[in-house]
Design a protein around this motif. Structure first.
Motif, PDB file in Angstrom:
ATOM      1  N   LEU A  17       0.848  -1.176   0.000  1.00  0.00           N
ATOM      2  CA  LEU A  17       0.000   0.000   0.000  1.00  0.00           C
ATOM      3  C   LEU A  17       0.889   1.233   0.000  1.00  0.00           C
ATOM      4  O   LEU A  17       2.062   1.192   0.411  1.00  0.00           O
ATOM      5  CB  LEU A  17      -0.931   0.022   1.199  1.00  0.00           C
ATOM      6  N   SER A  18       0.333   2.373  -0.411  1.00  0.00           N
ATOM      7  CA  SER A  18       1.155   3.563  -0.562  1.00  0.00           C
ATOM      8  C   SER A  18       0.549   4.797   0.085  1.00  0.00           C
ATOM      9  O   SER A  18       1.216   5.491   0.856  1.00  0.00           O
ATOM     10  CB  SER A  18       1.387   3.843  -2.051  1.00  0.00           C
ATOM     11  N   HIS A  19      -0.714   5.113  -0.226  1.00  0.00           N
ATOM     12  CA  HIS A  19      -1.262   6.394   0.221  1.00  0.00           C
ATOM     13  C   HIS A  19      -2.778   6.375   0.190  1.00  0.00           C
ATOM     14  O   HIS A  19      -3.397   5.525  -0.440  1.00  0.00           O
ATOM     15  CB  HIS A  19      -0.740   7.543  -0.641  1.00  0.00           C
ATOM     16  N   VAL A  20      -3.345   7.328   0.894  1.00  0.00           N
ATOM     17  CA  VAL A  20      -4.787   7.532   0.923  1.00  0.00           C
ATOM     18  C   VAL A  20      -5.060   9.012   0.688  1.00  0.00           C
ATOM     19  O   VAL A  20      -4.277   9.866   1.104  1.00  0.00           O
ATOM     20  CB  VAL A  20      -5.387   7.076   2.276  1.00  0.00           C
ATOM     21  N   GLU A  21      -6.149   9.308  -0.014  1.00  0.00           N
ATOM     22  CA  GLU A  21      -6.580  10.696  -0.173  1.00  0.00           C
ATOM     23  C   GLU A  21      -7.917  10.877   0.534  1.00  0.00           C
ATOM     24  O   GLU A  21      -8.889  10.182   0.225  1.00  0.00           O
ATOM     25  CB  GLU A  21      -6.718  11.073  -1.648  1.00  0.00           C
ATOM     26  N   PHE A  22      -7.934  11.797   1.489  1.00  0.00           N
ATOM     27  CA  PHE A  22      -9.156  12.143   2.205  1.00  0.00           C
ATOM     28  C   PHE A  22      -9.681  13.486   1.715  1.00  0.00           C
ATOM     29  O   PHE A  22      -8.902  14.443   1.554  1.00  0.00           O
ATOM     30  CB  PHE A  22      -8.894  12.269   3.708  1.00  0.00           C
ATOM     31  N   VAL A  23     -10.982  13.578   1.517  1.00  0.00           N
ATOM     32  CA  VAL A  23     -11.628  14.876   1.346  1.00  0.00           C
ATOM     33  C   VAL A  23     -12.006  15.370   2.737  1.00  0.00           C
ATOM     34  O   VAL A  23     -12.626  14.635   3.519  1.00  0.00           O
ATOM     35  CB  VAL A  23     -12.869  14.772   0.454  1.00  0.00           C
ATOM     36  N   VAL A  24     -11.613  16.594   3.039  1.00  0.00           N
ATOM     37  CA  VAL A  24     -11.848  17.179   4.359  1.00  0.00           C
ATOM     38  C   VAL A  24     -12.538  18.523   4.194  1.00  0.00           C
ATOM     39  O   VAL A  24     -12.300  19.247   3.226  1.00  0.00           O
ATOM     40  CB  VAL A  24     -10.533  17.332   5.151  1.00  0.00           C
ATOM     41  N   LYS A  25     -13.394  18.873   5.124  1.00  0.00           N
ATOM     42  CA  LYS A  25     -14.186  20.103   5.000  1.00  0.00           C
ATOM     43  C   LYS A  25     -13.455  21.333   5.512  1.00  0.00           C
ATOM     44  O   LYS A  25     -13.683  22.438   5.031  1.00  0.00           O
ATOM     45  CB  LYS A  25     -15.519  19.921   5.715  1.00  0.00           C
ATOM     46  N   ASP A  26     -12.594  21.153   6.495  1.00  0.00           N
ATOM     47  CA  ASP A  26     -11.830  22.271   7.066  1.00  0.00           C
ATOM     48  C   ASP A  26     -10.356  21.885   7.005  1.00  0.00           C
ATOM     49  O   ASP A  26      -9.856  21.139   7.843  1.00  0.00           O
ATOM     50  CB  ASP A  26     -12.269  22.525   8.506  1.00  0.00           C
ATOM     51  N   ILE A  27      -9.656  22.392   5.992  1.00  0.00           N
ATOM     52  CA  ILE A  27      -8.293  21.918   5.767  1.00  0.00           C
ATOM     53  C   ILE A  27      -7.347  22.394   6.861  1.00  0.00           C
ATOM     54  O   ILE A  27      -6.371  21.714   7.197  1.00  0.00           O
ATOM     55  CB  ILE A  27      -7.795  22.323   4.360  1.00  0.00           C
ATOM     56  N   ALA A  28      -7.634  23.528   7.488  1.00  0.00           N
ATOM     57  CA  ALA A  28      -6.791  23.994   8.593  1.00  0.00           C
ATOM     58  C   ALA A  28      -6.922  23.064   9.794  1.00  0.00           C
ATOM     59  O   ALA A  28      -5.927  22.733  10.455  1.00  0.00           O
ATOM     60  CB  ALA A  28      -7.163  25.426   8.966  1.00  0.00           C
ATOM     61  N   ALA A  29      -8.142  22.618  10.097  1.00  0.00           N
ATOM     62  CA  ALA A  29      -8.346  21.690  11.211  1.00  0.00           C
ATOM     63  C   ALA A  29      -7.676  20.351  10.931  1.00  0.00           C
ATOM     64  O   ALA A  29      -7.077  19.742  11.832  1.00  0.00           O
ATOM     65  CB  ALA A  29      -9.835  21.502  11.470  1.00  0.00           C
ATOM     66  N   SER A  30      -7.746  19.909   9.680  1.00  0.00           N
ATOM     67  CA  SER A  30      -7.096  18.646   9.329  1.00  0.00           C
ATOM     68  C   SER A  30      -5.578  18.772   9.372  1.00  0.00           C
ATOM     69  O   SER A  30      -4.874  17.848   9.784  1.00  0.00           O
ATOM     70  CB  SER A  30      -7.544  18.198   7.939  1.00  0.00           C
ATOM     71  N   ARG A  31      -5.063  19.920   8.962  1.00  0.00           N
ATOM     72  CA  ARG A  31      -3.618  20.157   9.051  1.00  0.00           C
ATOM     73  C   ARG A  31      -3.155  20.061  10.496  1.00  0.00           C
ATOM     74  O   ARG A  31      -2.138  19.441  10.816  1.00  0.00           O
ATOM     75  CB  ARG A  31      -3.268  21.533   8.479  1.00  0.00           C
ATOM     76  N   ALA A  32      -3.909  20.672  11.398  1.00  0.00           N
ATOM     77  CA  ALA A  32      -3.547  20.631  12.816  1.00  0.00           C
ATOM     78  C   ALA A  32      -3.561  19.200  13.343  1.00  0.00           C
ATOM     79  O   ALA A  32      -2.702  18.810  14.141  1.00  0.00           O
ATOM     80  CB  ALA A  32      -4.503  21.510  13.619  1.00  0.00           C
ATOM     81  N   PHE A  33      -4.522  18.396  12.885  1.00  0.00           N
ATOM     82  CA  PHE A  33      -4.638  17.028  13.370  1.00  0.00           C
ATOM     83  C   PHE A  33      -3.498  16.152  12.845  1.00  0.00           C
ATOM     84  O   PHE A  33      -2.818  15.474  13.619  1.00  0.00           O
ATOM     85  CB  PHE A  33      -5.988  16.445  12.944  1.00  0.00           C
ATOM     86  N   TYR A  34      -3.274  16.154  11.535  1.00  0.00           N
ATOM     87  CA  TYR A  34      -2.313  15.225  10.937  1.00  0.00           C
ATOM     88  C   TYR A  34      -0.858  15.666  11.103  1.00  0.00           C
ATOM     89  O   TYR A  34       0.028  14.829  11.309  1.00  0.00           O
ATOM     90  CB  TYR A  34      -2.637  15.006   9.455  1.00  0.00           C
ATOM     91  N   ALA A  35      -0.609  16.952  11.007  1.00  0.00           N
ATOM     92  CA  ALA A  35       0.770  17.439  11.094  1.00  0.00           C
ATOM     93  C   ALA A  35       1.161  17.787  12.528  1.00  0.00           C
ATOM     94  O   ALA A  35       2.187  17.330  13.029  1.00  0.00           O
ATOM     95  CB  ALA A  35       0.961  18.651  10.183  1.00  0.00           C
ATOM     96  N   ASP A  36       0.346  18.599  13.189  1.00  0.00           N
ATOM     97  CA  ASP A  36       0.726  19.076  14.526  1.00  0.00           C
ATOM     98  C   ASP A  36       0.492  18.031  15.610  1.00  0.00           C
ATOM     99  O   ASP A  36       1.318  17.863  16.507  1.00  0.00           O
ATOM    100  CB  ASP A  36      -0.052  20.348  14.864  1.00  0.00           C
ATOM    101  N   LEU A  37      -0.641  17.318  15.552  1.00  0.00           N
ATOM    102  CA  LEU A  37      -0.955  16.334  16.589  1.00  0.00           C
ATOM    103  C   LEU A  37      -0.265  14.999  16.325  1.00  0.00           C
ATOM    104  O   LEU A  37       0.494  14.516  17.160  1.00  0.00           O
ATOM    105  CB  LEU A  37      -2.469  16.131  16.681  1.00  0.00           C
TER     106      LEU A  37
END
Length: 326
Positions: A17-37
């Motif tokens: 497996l290699s990667h997944v693409e998620f559609v997200v409604k609030d990209i800033a909130a998702s950035r905080a979750f995946y990168a910062d958290l």
């Protein structure tokens, strides 16, 4: 139905497996979750999309976050051994009357887009932009210190049919849960890269993405993440765990991102590279199959998942039910 014999010489060869693409409604909130958290590393971002990789990975991305109105899973990605394998894959899917197209993907070479027998959107590539190694740049390690993407788990309306389809592509069963009454599969774990699984299937309304998992160095990383989430506004995002699975023997934690996409944090499974590795069978009524120790899974874990773009979900044909937490 017994699990099929492994297909050691498939028509085309998938590495992992290699990667997944998620559609997200609030990209800033998702950035905080995946990168910062969580601690995934951003490799490219603009106002509409973010690409991230884990700390051991040399490929450009393992997660793509794309801004959209409806939260869903756009595609599951896999790496193949060669450019010729891409052409063989295209022919293989076309022979089964499944849609195929060649698409342009940033940071990837030639990419084949298709779907599996239940409509899960898949893409295959051979070349992805390679980035400098960062696995010894310890100043970058934070959050749960994710080392690599490990596996996908999908709800399937017919696990036997999903297993048969992926077995033809060379995925090998490592463990499975069988319903004693119907003799049908309730769940199965299948691999290409030599771990317990790259792809797993769980009985349920589908196709839907149950979870995407990331490998971390030790169980202590999971404990650290729990402390961090509970004190930074993410307590409600903790869904299940920590605990240890009977199946795979893995230490686990399940959490939900801001859009509800389920993420597993995972470590301590085992090697399965031997071609004569024998699958382990579990009875659906065995309470230790899903949880060797720890609290039973909540109802949400069995019923909720991410819709796949362009794939309509249908009810499963197997109505058997494992133990559910009250």
């Amino acid at each position: 139905m017994p699990v099929p014999s492994p297909n050691l010489y498939p028509d085309f060869n998938i590495v992992r497996l290699s990667h997944v693409e998620f559609v997200v409604k609030d990209i800033a909130a998702s950035r905080a979750f995946y990168a910062d958290l969580l601690g995934l590393q951003i490799t490219h971002e603009d106002e509409n999309e973010i690409f991230l990789r884990a700390l051991e990975e040399r490929g450009h991305h393992c997660v793509i976050l794309r801004k959209g109105e409806l939260a869903e899973a756009n595609v599951l990605g896999f790496k193949v051994y060669s450019e010729e394998d891409l052409d063989r894959a295209q022919a293989w899917f076309a022979r089964r009357d499944l849609p195929t197209s060649w698409i342009e993907r940033p940071f990837q070479g030639r990419t084949l887009r298709t779907r599996d027998n239940f409509g899960v959107p898949l893409e295959f590539y051979h070349k992805m932009d390679r980035l400098p190694s960062i696995h010894q740049k310890y100043r970058l390690y934070h959050g749960v210190k994710p080392l690599r993407i490990d596996h996908f788990n999908c709800f399937s309306p017919n696990v036997d049919a999903s297993v048969a389809f992926y077995n033809e592509m060379g995925f090998r069963v490592t463990e499975y849960t069988e319903d004693e009454d119907s003799r049908m599969l309730w769940a199965a774990w299948m691999h290409r890269k030599g771990g317990v699984h790259d792809m797993a299937f769980t009985n349920g309304r589908g196709p839907r993405l149950h979870h995407t998992a990331f490998w971390v160095p030790t169980p202590l990383n999971i404990i650290d993440l729990l402390d961090l989430m509970s004190t930074t506004g993410y307590l409600a995002n903790i869904e299940r765990g920590p605990g240890r699975h009977g199946i795979s023997n893995a230490f686990f934690l399940y959490i939900r991102d801001p859009d509800g996409h389920r993420i597993e944090i995972y470590c301590s499974d085992y090697q399965t590279v031997d071609p004569d590795h024998e699958p382990i069978r579990w009875d659906l009524k065995d309470p230790q199959r899903q949880t060797l120790w720890g609290a039973p899974a909540p109802r949400s874990w069995f019923e909720e998942g991410s819709a796949f773009a362009g794939a309509g979900a249908v009810e499963s044909i197997l109505k058997a039910q494992p133990i559910v937490a009250p």
